[in-house]
Motif scaffolding. Structure first.
Motif, short mmCIF file in Angstrom:
data_model
loop_
_atom_site.label_atom_id
_atom_site.label_comp_id
_atom_site.label_asym_id
_atom_site.label_seq_id
_atom_site.Cartn_x
_atom_site.Cartn_y
_atom_site.Cartn_z
N LEU A 106 0.82 -1.21 0.00
CA LEU A 106 0.00 0.00 0.00
C LEU A 106 0.86 1.26 0.00
CD1 LEU A 106 -2.69 -1.02 2.66
CD2 LEU A 106 -2.81 -1.29 0.18
N PHE A 107 0.35 2.26 -0.72
CA PHE A 107 0.93 3.61 -0.72
C PHE A 107 -0.17 4.59 -0.34
CE2 PHE A 107 3.66 1.17 -3.41
CZ PHE A 107 4.91 1.77 -3.42
N ILE A 108 0.16 5.54 0.50
CA ILE A 108 -0.78 6.60 0.85
C ILE A 108 -0.66 7.71 -0.18
CG2 ILE A 108 -1.21 8.50 2.48
CD1 ILE A 108 -0.46 6.53 4.73
N GLN A 109 -1.80 8.13 -0.75
CA GLN A 109 -1.80 9.25 -1.68
C GLN A 109 -1.85 10.55 -0.90
OE1 GLN A 109 -4.63 9.08 -4.87
NE2 GLN A 109 -4.21 11.17 -5.56
N LYS A 121 0.47 6.70 10.81
CA LYS A 121 0.36 5.97 12.07
C LYS A 121 -0.92 5.12 12.10
CE LYS A 121 0.49 6.46 17.11
NZ LYS A 121 -0.57 5.44 17.31
N GLU A 122 -2.02 5.72 11.63
CA GLU A 122 -3.30 5.02 11.62
C GLU A 122 -3.23 3.75 10.76
OE1 GLU A 122 -7.95 6.14 10.57
OE2 GLU A 122 -6.50 7.75 10.91
N VAL A 123 -2.64 3.89 9.57
CA VAL A 123 -2.52 2.74 8.66
C VAL A 123 -1.63 1.66 9.26
CG1 VAL A 123 -1.69 2.02 6.38
CG2 VAL A 123 -3.05 4.10 6.60
N ARG A 124 -0.53 2.09 9.86
CA ARG A 124 0.37 1.12 10.50
C ARG A 124 -0.30 0.43 11.69
NH1 ARG A 124 5.81 4.82 10.03
NH2 ARG A 124 6.80 3.65 8.33
N ASP A 125 -1.06 1.20 12.46
CA ASP A 125 -1.74 0.61 13.62
C ASP A 125 -2.78 -0.43 13.22
OD1 ASP A 125 -0.25 2.17 15.33
OD2 ASP A 125 -1.84 3.61 15.79
N LEU A 144 -1.46 -2.86 8.40
CA LEU A 144 -1.41 -2.94 6.94
C LEU A 144 0.02 -2.78 6.41
CD1 LEU A 144 -4.60 -0.84 6.20
CD2 LEU A 144 -4.29 -3.26 5.63
N PRO A 145 0.35 -3.40 5.27
CA PRO A 145 1.70 -3.33 4.71
C PRO A 145 1.95 -2.02 3.95
CG PRO A 145 0.34 -4.73 3.32
CD PRO A 145 -0.52 -4.31 4.49
N LEU A 146 2.24 -0.98 4.69
CA LEU A 146 2.45 0.34 4.10
C LEU A 146 3.88 0.45 3.59
CD1 LEU A 146 1.36 3.18 3.52
CD2 LEU A 146 2.11 3.86 5.81
N LYS A 147 4.02 0.70 2.28
CA LYS A 147 5.34 0.74 1.65
C LYS A 147 5.83 2.16 1.37
CE LYS A 147 5.58 -3.69 1.55
NZ LYS A 147 6.47 -4.38 2.50
N GLY A 148 4.89 3.11 1.21
CA GLY A 148 5.35 4.44 0.87
C GLY A 148 4.23 5.42 0.61
N LEU A 149 4.59 6.52 -0.06
CA LEU A 149 3.66 7.60 -0.36
C LEU A 149 3.60 7.82 -1.86
CD1 LEU A 149 4.85 10.25 2.31
CD2 LEU A 149 3.10 8.46 2.59
N MET A 150 2.49 8.40 -2.31
CA MET A 150 2.28 8.70 -3.73
C MET A 150 1.76 10.11 -3.87
SD MET A 150 -0.38 9.04 -6.17
CE MET A 150 -1.64 7.89 -6.71
#
Length: 215
Positions: free
Chosen positions: A119-122, A144-148, A151-157
């Motif tokens: 996952l990437f956060i836009q 922080k919310e996504v990590r809590d 979820l497999p957060l890989k980066g930003l977009m």
């Protein structure tokens, strides 16, 4: 332009920035492209593609996977929560996580399915009211919310505003990512991917420069 020319330019941009070209993933954006155009790029050996719409991806990629084997599919457009399950079953990465409701839906589905795409956060770096994405000021809290949620957060977009200098937005995204210990930077398109690579892009999303103008 062609896949070969774009790959050559990507390699040079990475080397000019003192980076390994293998650290940059070229996503061939195949949205709204006729099948023969996509097939031509597949036949050249490329296997990483981006789609905006889940429905279009679902109609296109199962058949190509039968013909060509493993394909690394990235959903790069806005994702409705009612299409989240389908997106997760089709794609290896989703670049447009942009609101808490979507994140909680993805977490619930990940528990049900037993897996989750990268996952990437836009981030709406230009703070444009018509554009999706978390505002820069809210990014740390949403990371922080996504990590809590586990979820497999890989980066930003980001998608910079058309009328502004893209490098300013790429630099902002890189700063936000570094502050949050995120390595993935999905930024840069046909007209500015070399600038994005110079500023640390790990994924560039190139459509028209590979396929030609969309019909």
């Amino acid at each position: 332009m062609s896949l070969t020319e774009i790959t050559t330019r990507l390699t040079k941009a990475a080397q000019d920035a003192g980076r390994d070209p293998a650290s940059v993933t070229l996503i061939a954006v195949s949205k709204m492209q006729p099948d023969e155009n996509v097939r031509a790029v597949l036949e050249q050996g490329h296997r990483v593609f981006g789609e905006n719409r889940v429905q279009e991806a679902a109609g296109k990629w199962p058949g190509f996977r039968e013909d060509f084997g493993d394909i690394d599919l990235h959903i790069i457009g806005p994702l409705q929560t009612n299409k989240a399950r389908q997106a997760m079953e089709l794609a290896q990465a989703i670049h447009s996580v942009d609101r808490p409701k979507l994140a909680t839906t993805l977490a619930r589905l990940a528990d049900e399915i037993g897996s989750c795409p990268d996952l990437f956060i836009q981030v709406n770096t230009g703070e444009e009211p018509q554009k999706a994405g978390i505002l820069p000021a809210d990014t740390d809290a949403f990371v922080k919310e996504v990590r809590d949620l586990g979820l497999p957060l890989k980066g930003l977009m980001c998608i910079p505003p058309v009328e502004e200098t893209p490098s300013l937005h790429f630099a902002l995204l890189a700063k936000l990512a570094a502050r949050n210990g995120l390595e993935g930077l999905s930024m840069g398109m046909s007209g500015d991917f070399e600038q994005a690579i110079a500023l640390g892009a790990t994924h560039v999303r190139v459509g028209s420069a590979i396929f030609g103008a969309r019909s």
